[in-house]
Design an enzyme around this catalytic site. Structure first.
Site, mmCIF file in Angstrom:
data_model
loop_
_atom_site.group_PDB
_atom_site.id
_atom_site.type_symbol
_atom_site.label_atom_id
_atom_site.label_comp_id
_atom_site.label_asym_id
_atom_site.label_seq_id
_atom_site.Cartn_x
_atom_site.Cartn_y
_atom_site.Cartn_z
ATOM 1 N N HIS A 126 0.861 -1.184 0.000
ATOM 2 C CA HIS A 126 0.000 0.000 0.000
ATOM 3 C C HIS A 126 0.893 1.228 0.000
ATOM 4 O O HIS A 126 1.701 1.419 0.897
ATOM 5 C CB HIS A 126 -0.929 0.021 1.215
ATOM 6 C CG HIS A 126 -1.886 1.167 1.210
ATOM 7 N ND1 HIS A 126 -3.133 1.087 0.607
ATOM 8 C CD2 HIS A 126 -1.783 2.431 1.702
ATOM 9 C CE1 HIS A 126 -3.759 2.242 0.739
ATOM 10 N NE2 HIS A 126 -2.957 3.080 1.401
ATOM 11 N N CYS A 127 0.742 2.065 -1.024
ATOM 12 C CA CYS A 127 1.621 3.220 -1.192
ATOM 13 C C CYS A 127 0.893 4.494 -0.751
ATOM 14 O O CYS A 127 -0.108 4.874 -1.365
ATOM 15 C CB CYS A 127 2.059 3.340 -2.651
ATOM 16 S SG CYS A 127 3.173 4.742 -2.954
ATOM 17 N N PRO A 128 1.374 5.176 0.287
ATOM 18 C CA PRO A 128 0.704 6.416 0.720
ATOM 19 C C PRO A 128 0.850 7.551 -0.281
ATOM 20 O O PRO A 128 0.023 8.469 -0.294
ATOM 21 C CB PRO A 128 1.413 6.744 2.042
ATOM 22 C CG PRO A 128 2.749 6.077 1.942
ATOM 23 C CD PRO A 128 2.521 4.833 1.139
#
Length: 366
Positions: A152-154
């Site tokens: 999951h990439c912020p």
């Protein structure tokens, strides 16, 4: 109930802060380069035109791939991986893990599953209430199971997985090219402003700061881009790089590797003309993936597999290997010619304490 709903809305709103930050930096870089550098600083019209053409080319590809990475919906398991209503009710009523696993094993007999948990059990998500397909994981930030989840990439406020992994790689590539181009073309004017060869104007701050920002992002993006290129070549996700997937015969970090060319095609597709475009061309459906059998020593396999087979036979029937789909079969049939790998079979007869004979056929790649 209300405070929980409000808190969730606040979390979703705050999750967009990194994306807004990147968007503001990109907008400022566009203004600083086009207006302050090309229009107010560069004296040559020819140099301005050449810089602006290449700048806008890289800028468009960068924004396009970034947009696709952000707004591509993560792919989820299909309905066939959900338990039937009757089995689901039985699973929820059961308190013993052994009985729950029996229900999952029966439901998984018709599913193309090759990976297991570390204990050899069926991978099941209690949150989403689905049997996890191979390479599928639950994302706590997105609160869903994501097919071929990488991380999951912020910075994109999205889960990077099967549906947008190609877009994410292109986003890293074009952002790196974008920053390198800015740093390379701004460098000479950065030096002139720094040594006072050019007069102090309102463009000085933008040019100096533009070079520092571009160089800083180059360094950070280069390491991340290099790492993901290595993952693509090995056909691994970030999760699989830290925790090797477990197959029926044990864990194997190269279990999904088909050779360098096939691994690249898994992400970018067969048609090379689309590789550099942020359009979806990845192979497969995200539910099943071609695999290679785990390399194992025959004697070691006898020690490792015998207790597991006896235990499994005493508890529940072993789930048969589901047939490989046509697209997978085509990929595997070409591996021998593409990678020049010879396959051989070794049959090993294992005898248990009660004189029962179990024959296991293990394929390995030489």
């Amino acid at each position: 109930m209300a405070p929980t709903h409000v808190l969730r809305c606040c979390q979703r709103g705050l999750a967009w802060i990194p994306v807004i930050f990147i968007a503001l930096v990109v907008c400022w870089s566009y203004y600083a380069y086009v207006v302050e550098l090309c229009i107010f600083t560069i004296p040559s019209i020819g140099e301005q035109i050449v810089y602006l053409i290449f700048f806008h080319l890289f800028f468009i590809m960068f924004v396009w791939s970034y947009w696709k990475t952000i707004f591509s919906q993560p792919a989820n398991p299909s309905k066939e991986f959900c338990l039937p209503k009757a089995e689901k009710e039985r699973y929820e009523k059961e308190e013993r893990p052994e009985s729950q696993q029996e229900i999952l094993w029966r439901a998984a007999t018709s599913l193309p599953l090759y990976t297991r948990t570390g204990a050899g059990a069926i991978r099941y998500c209690d949150r989403c209430q689905v049997i996890k397909p191979d390479r599928c994981h639950h994302c706590s930030a997105c609160d869903m199971c994501v097919l071929k989840m990488d991380h999951h990439c912020p910075w994109v406020n999205n889960c990077v997985g099967f549906s947008n992994y190609k877009f994410f790689i292109l986003f890293l590539a074009y952002s790196l090219v974008y920053c390198l181009f800015i740093a390379a073309t701004v460098l000479q004017y950065f030096i002139k402003f720094w040594t006072n060869e050019l007069p102090d104007t309102h463009a000085k701050f933008h040019v100096l700061f533009l070079f520092f920002v571009a160089a800083m992002f180059c360094i950070s993006i280069l390491s991340l881009f290099s790492y993901h290129l290595w993952l693509v070549g090995k056909n691994r996700s970030t999760i699989e790089a830290f925790r090797a997937p477990v197959f029926r015969t044990g864990s194997d970090k190269n279990g999904f590797s088909l050779g360098f060319r096939k691994n690249i095609a898994q992400v970018f597709g067969d048609q090379k003309k689309y590789w550099l475009l942020p359009v979806f061309t990845s192979q497969g459906d995200g539910l099943t993936f071609p695999t290679r059998l785990v390399n194992a020593d025959v004697e070691q396999a006898a020690v490792t597999l015998q207790p597991e087979l006896n235990k499994r036979a005493a508890e529940v029937p072993v789930s048969p290997v589901s047939p490989v789909r046509e697209s997978q079969n085509r990929l595997l049939s070409n591996d021998q010619h593409a990678n020049n790998i010879g396959d051989h079979q070794a049959d090993s007869t294992l005898k248990s304490a009660d004189s029962e004979t179990i024959t296991i056929s293990i394929e390995s790649e030489s």
